[in-house]
Write an enzyme that holds these catalytic residues in place. Structure first.
Site, short mmCIF file in Angstrom:
data_model
loop_
_atom_site.label_atom_id
_atom_site.label_comp_id
_atom_site.label_asym_id
_atom_site.label_seq_id
_atom_site.Cartn_x
_atom_site.Cartn_y
_atom_site.Cartn_z
N ARG A 50 1.71 4.23 5.67
CA ARG A 50 1.48 3.39 4.49
C ARG A 50 0.08 2.78 4.53
O ARG A 50 -0.61 2.69 3.51
CB ARG A 50 2.55 2.30 4.39
CG ARG A 50 2.47 1.52 3.09
CD ARG A 50 3.67 0.61 2.89
NE ARG A 50 3.72 -0.47 3.86
CZ ARG A 50 4.73 -1.33 3.97
NH1 ARG A 50 5.77 -1.24 3.17
NH2 ARG A 50 4.71 -2.28 4.88
N LYS A 149 -0.61 -1.91 -0.04
CA LYS A 149 -0.43 -3.21 0.60
C LYS A 149 -1.83 -3.78 0.84
O LYS A 149 -2.44 -3.59 1.89
CB LYS A 149 0.36 -3.04 1.91
CG LYS A 149 0.99 -4.33 2.39
CD LYS A 149 2.08 -4.04 3.39
CE LYS A 149 2.50 -5.28 4.16
NZ LYS A 149 3.02 -6.36 3.35
N GLU A 182 10.58 -7.62 -7.29
CA GLU A 182 10.76 -7.96 -5.88
C GLU A 182 10.54 -9.46 -5.73
O GLU A 182 10.38 -10.17 -6.73
CB GLU A 182 9.79 -7.17 -4.98
CG GLU A 182 8.33 -7.38 -5.30
CD GLU A 182 7.40 -6.54 -4.44
OE1 GLU A 182 7.81 -6.00 -3.41
OE2 GLU A 182 6.22 -6.44 -4.82
N1 PMP Z 1 7.15 -6.66 -0.98
C1 PMP Z 1 6.03 -7.32 -0.66
C2 PMP Z 1 5.19 -7.88 -1.73
C3 PMP Z 1 5.67 -7.46 0.69
O1 PMP Z 1 4.55 -8.10 1.02
C4 PMP Z 1 6.51 -6.92 1.70
C5 PMP Z 1 6.12 -7.04 3.14
N2 PMP Z 1 6.09 -8.37 3.57
C6 PMP Z 1 7.69 -6.27 1.31
C7 PMP Z 1 7.96 -6.13 -0.05
C8 PMP Z 1 8.61 -5.67 2.33
O2 PMP Z 1 8.03 -4.53 2.91
P1 PMP Z 1 8.36 -4.08 4.40
O3 PMP Z 1 9.81 -3.90 4.48
O4 PMP Z 1 7.62 -2.81 4.57
O5 PMP Z 1 7.86 -5.16 5.29
#
Ligand code: PMP
Length: 289
Positions: A50, A149, A182
């Site tokens: 990622r 990200k 989210e």
């Molecule tokens: N959404 C956002 C905006 C995030 O920053 C994150 C990570 N903190 C997630 C979802 C969750 O992603 P992951 O499970 O890969 O940590």
């Protein structure tokens, strides 16, 4: 604490970057949050994939090859003699001039920090979280693809501030059409009649690695898992709701916008998923040896 900074390990006090770094000036960069459980760096390859994809999207050439980066992450955990740790890996655009232009930045800065993180106090894993719906919207995919990200989290931060003002710890973020996308740093799931629903990433969510993992676990347990847009209506009438993220892991949500979800207690499906998730965190990744 030793920090990895551009190929060297330096003490925390000496881990410094220039005020001309475009990561600082413009939030120009990408990052990952990764966990190590008992010496197993959980889903390290998925996180690195990622990271490299995020960097590619913003036309940022990471100065380390994939395997070198993997080694650097492992070494950072090792030199700090840690086994259970949160790893923050950042690649910034690097030092440039004061204008936006990224081509004035010669070399990206690569930073790896191994530390602890507590997103939500422990008691909330037992009793569940209360959330609100923020008025600050998630950036639309037409503006910037949420699968990247990036170091730009300002609208998520504004939503987090809204949550704090409302006296809760987390907030749902909607997209411009009013679908729940989210939370400020976690993905969201609801459970209704033994089916799990989570918003599709094209709605503007980060494709969370914990999200993917939970979907896989749930399917193995025999649940139907559907990526489908939903609104607050579906949350209010859901049997259960929970959030997922590397730092948060899986955390139950028992109230949204002052309305009780299900029976107001962490649900049985959520609890089952938490148990199963913790069974694989120490094995499903890269061992530090
Ligand atoms: N959404 C956002 C905006 C995030 O920053 C994150 C990570 N903190 C997630 C979802 C969750 O992603 P992951 O499970 O890969 O940590």
């Amino acid at each position: 604490m030793l920090i990895y900074l551009n190929g060297k390990f330096v003490e925390k006090e000496d881990a410094k970057v220039s005020v001309f770094d475009h990561g600082l000036l413009y939030g120009d960069g990408v990052f990952e949050g990764i966990r190590s459980y008992d010496g197993c760096i959980f889903k390290l390859d998925e996180h690195l994939e990622r990271l490299y994809n995020s960097a590619k999207y913003i036309v940022l050439k990471i100065p380390l090859e994939y395997e070198e980066m993997k080694k650097a992450v492992i070494e950072t955990v090792k030199v700090n003699k840690l086994k259970n740790v949160y790893i923050r890996l950042l690649v910034t655009r690097g030092d440039g001039t004061l204008g936006l232009a990224p081509w004035t930045c010669d070399t990206p800065n690569v930073i790896i920090i191994a530390d602890t993180i507590e997103l939500y106090p422990k008691e909330y894993y037992e009793k569940g979280l209360k959330v609100i719906t923020a008025s600050t919207r998630r950036t639309g995919v037409d503006a910037f693809n949420a699968r990247v990200k990036s170091l730009n989290y300002l609208n998520n931060i504004l939503a987090k501030i809204e949550a704090k003002i409302a006296g809760v710890l987390e907030a749902f973020m909607l997209n411009s059409e009013g679908y729940i996308v989210e939370c400020t740093g976690d993905n969201v799931f609801i459970v209704k009649n033994n089916t799990l629903y989570t918003p599709p990433v094209y709605q503007g969510a980060l494709r969370g690695i914990t999200r993917d993992c939970v979907m896989e676990i749930a399917e193995k347990l025999g649940y139907r898992v559907v990526e489908q847009p939903f609104t607050r209506f579906e949350v209010y009438i859901a049997d259960e709701c929970f959030l997922t993220g590397t730092a948060a892991e899986i955390i139950p949500v028992i109230q949204a916008d002052d309305r009780q979800i299900g029976d107001g207690k962490p649900g049985k499906t959520t609890k089952k998923l938490i148990t199963e998730f913790h069974k694989i965190t120490k094995t499903d990744g890269t061992m530090i040896c």
